[in-house]
Design a protein around this motif. Structure first.
Motif, PDB file in Angstrom:
ATOM      1  N   LEU A 155       1.265   4.345  -0.283  1.00 43.23           N
ATOM      2  CA  LEU A 155       2.081   3.552  -1.203  1.00 43.23           C
ATOM      3  C   LEU A 155       1.973   2.070  -0.893  1.00 43.23           C
ATOM      4  N   ALA A 162       0.385  -0.660  -3.469  1.00 41.92           N
ATOM      5  CA  ALA A 162       1.226  -1.760  -3.939  1.00 41.92           C
ATOM      6  C   ALA A 162       0.597  -3.109  -3.594  1.00 41.92           C
ATOM      7  N   LYS A 208       1.322  -1.086 -13.599  1.00 42.76           N
ATOM      8  CA  LYS A 208       0.938  -0.752 -12.233  1.00 42.76           C
ATOM      9  C   LYS A 208       1.685  -1.603 -11.216  1.00 42.76           C
ATOM     10  N   TRP A 217       4.429   0.301  -8.820  1.00 44.47           N
ATOM     11  CA  TRP A 217       4.116   0.499  -7.412  1.00 44.47           C
ATOM     12  C   TRP A 217       4.934  -0.411  -6.516  1.00 44.47           C
ATOM     13  N   LYS A 268      -2.751   7.906  -4.687  1.00 41.86           N
ATOM     14  CA  LYS A 268      -1.789   7.889  -5.785  1.00 41.86           C
ATOM     15  C   LYS A 268      -1.171   9.260  -5.993  1.00 41.86           C
TER      16      LYS A 268
END
Length: 416
Positions: free
Chosen positions: A65, A69, A138, A142, A400
């Motif tokens: 993650l 991000a 996105k 994220w 993901k």
């Protein structure tokens, strides 16, 4: 408009994990869990507590993650208004996209009118606004979830900047409608099918809500974001293109109902969520066969992908329907048509235990990051180990997919 939320859950977030600084952790003080829509608040709180406690089982998902991000933060700041040509409305803030499966006509000198090649995406599509919409979704999604699990204000600051730029600032914002989505050169200026492209925003309301405790989020930005989605939900549920999609017989209709439901929920309009939930039983009766097949989806050139795609929309509607007292998970018609039967039919093909007997012009493994979302939701709803068994057989799950499965949609309870 009904402003009362049907579910509210509290959470205390504290502690260090995985090398984050004390300052980063202190950036997310104990607070009430914000309202979320596509995620289960109780499960989200449980998983966050396990992350904060340093649960080693979640380390790979948290690391993935953070990596994702940080990668999205590098995407350029874009505006819908930044395009060389003006839409028919005369307003550059209107979204414009080329219909993906339409190509220049080989039989005419100017290539018009464009002709359809199902399942084959025309690269000219990248010249319009679809990637801007996707990049915005996105970054905010994220970064919003990364902030929630890490408390790192970097992620909140980046997300809030993007929200202001894309949804609120009059000079750069997107007009909350899809009047010129999926146009076909030589045929029309836009089609109802463009509505499906705002699926790129569907995780944004949850992410924005999870930013509420950050230093970067302000009441003005939160209010402006809620108003944007309120306006868009109304457009979806009242305009010619919006209602045309909503009433469609295939996955487009399911996804339109799903979008109306969760954007309305973010705006506090739970009456409309209930309205969308109440439409789904009839949709199940018409979209599924008693054996679980979905005739409209399997006739496509990527029939297995579209089978899962529609099931995913159904599972997301079922999650929200629970919040308004409607049980779609156990609904079935007199002759056995149901969400569960749809999964039972498809799972051997998802897991490559059997050869898909219909068209699938691209390897379905390319979509396994997406498949895992619907399968994990079904696993939780039906409490059946078969779903986790199928998930374990999916090939090519990337960071993901791991994040969605283990953090956002959530692991099964530790005791399981």
């Amino acid at each position: 408009m009904n402003q009362a939320s049907p579910l509210k859950t509290g959470l205390c977030a504290a502690g260090l994990f995985f090398g984050l600084t004390t300052a980063a952790c202190n950036a997310a003080p104990p607070q009430e869990l914000p309202e979320v829509y596509l995620t289960d608040p109780a499960r989200l709180a449980e998983v966050q507590a396990r992350v904060q406690a340093g649960d080693p089982a979640l380390e790979p998902a948290v690391a993935a993650l953070i990596e994702i991000a940080e990668e999205t933060m590098e995407l350029p700041m874009v505006s819908i208004a930044d395009k060389p040509s003006t839409p028919p409305s005369g307003n550059k803030n209107d979204y414009v996209s080329l219909s993906p499966y339409w190509w220049p006509n080989p039989d005419t000198e100017d290539g018009l009118p464009y002709v359809r090649r199902d399942g084959e995406i025309n690269p000219e599509r990248d010249l319009y606004d679809v990637n801007k919409l996707g990049d915005f979704g996105k970054v905010v999604s994220w970064c919003g979830f990364a902030y929630y699990f890490t408390g790192d204000e970097r992620f909140a600051e980046e997300a809030v900047k993007r929200i202001e730029h894309f949804l609120i600032d009059p000079e750069t914002r997107m007009t909350p409608r899809m009047q010129y989505g999926q146009f076909v050169p030589g045929v029309n200026n836009g089609r109802k099918y463009g509505v499906i492209e705002t699926l790129r925003l569907r995780w944004v309301p949850d992410a924005i809500s999870l930013l509420e405790g950050s230093e970067a989020m302000t009441p003005e930005v939160m209010s402006g974001a809620r108003q944007w989605f309120a306006d868009y939900a109304i457009w979806l549920n009242t305009s010619e293109f919006g209602t045309g999609e909503r009433d469609g017989p295939n996955n487009h209709g399911t996804w339109a109902e799903a979008q109306i439901a969760y954007y309305s929920a973010f705006a506090g309009d739970w009456d409309t969520v209930k309205e969308m939930a109440d439409r789904v039983p009839e949709r199940i009766a018409h979209q599924f066969e008693p054996n679980g097949e979905q005739p409209i989806e399997i006739e496509r050139t990527k029939g297995l992908d579209y089978t899962e795609f529609n099931l995913r929309a159904m599972t997301e509607l079922a999650v929200l329907a629970e919040r308004v007292g409607v049980d779609l998970w156990s609904f079935q018609t007199d002759d056995g048509r149901s969400i569960r039967q749809g999964f039972d039919f498809a799972m051997p093909y998802f897991a490559s235990e059997a050869d898909w007997p219909y068209k699938q012009i691209t390897p379905h493994q390319k979509k396994h990051d997406w498949y895992v979302q619907s399968l994990r939701r079904a696993s939780i709803a039906y409490d059946d180990p078969r779903f986790e068994e199928v998930i374990s057989k999916l090939d090519g799950i990337t960071g993901k997919g791991i994040v969605f499965r283990d953090l956002i949609i959530s692991l099964p309870a530790e005791s399981e």
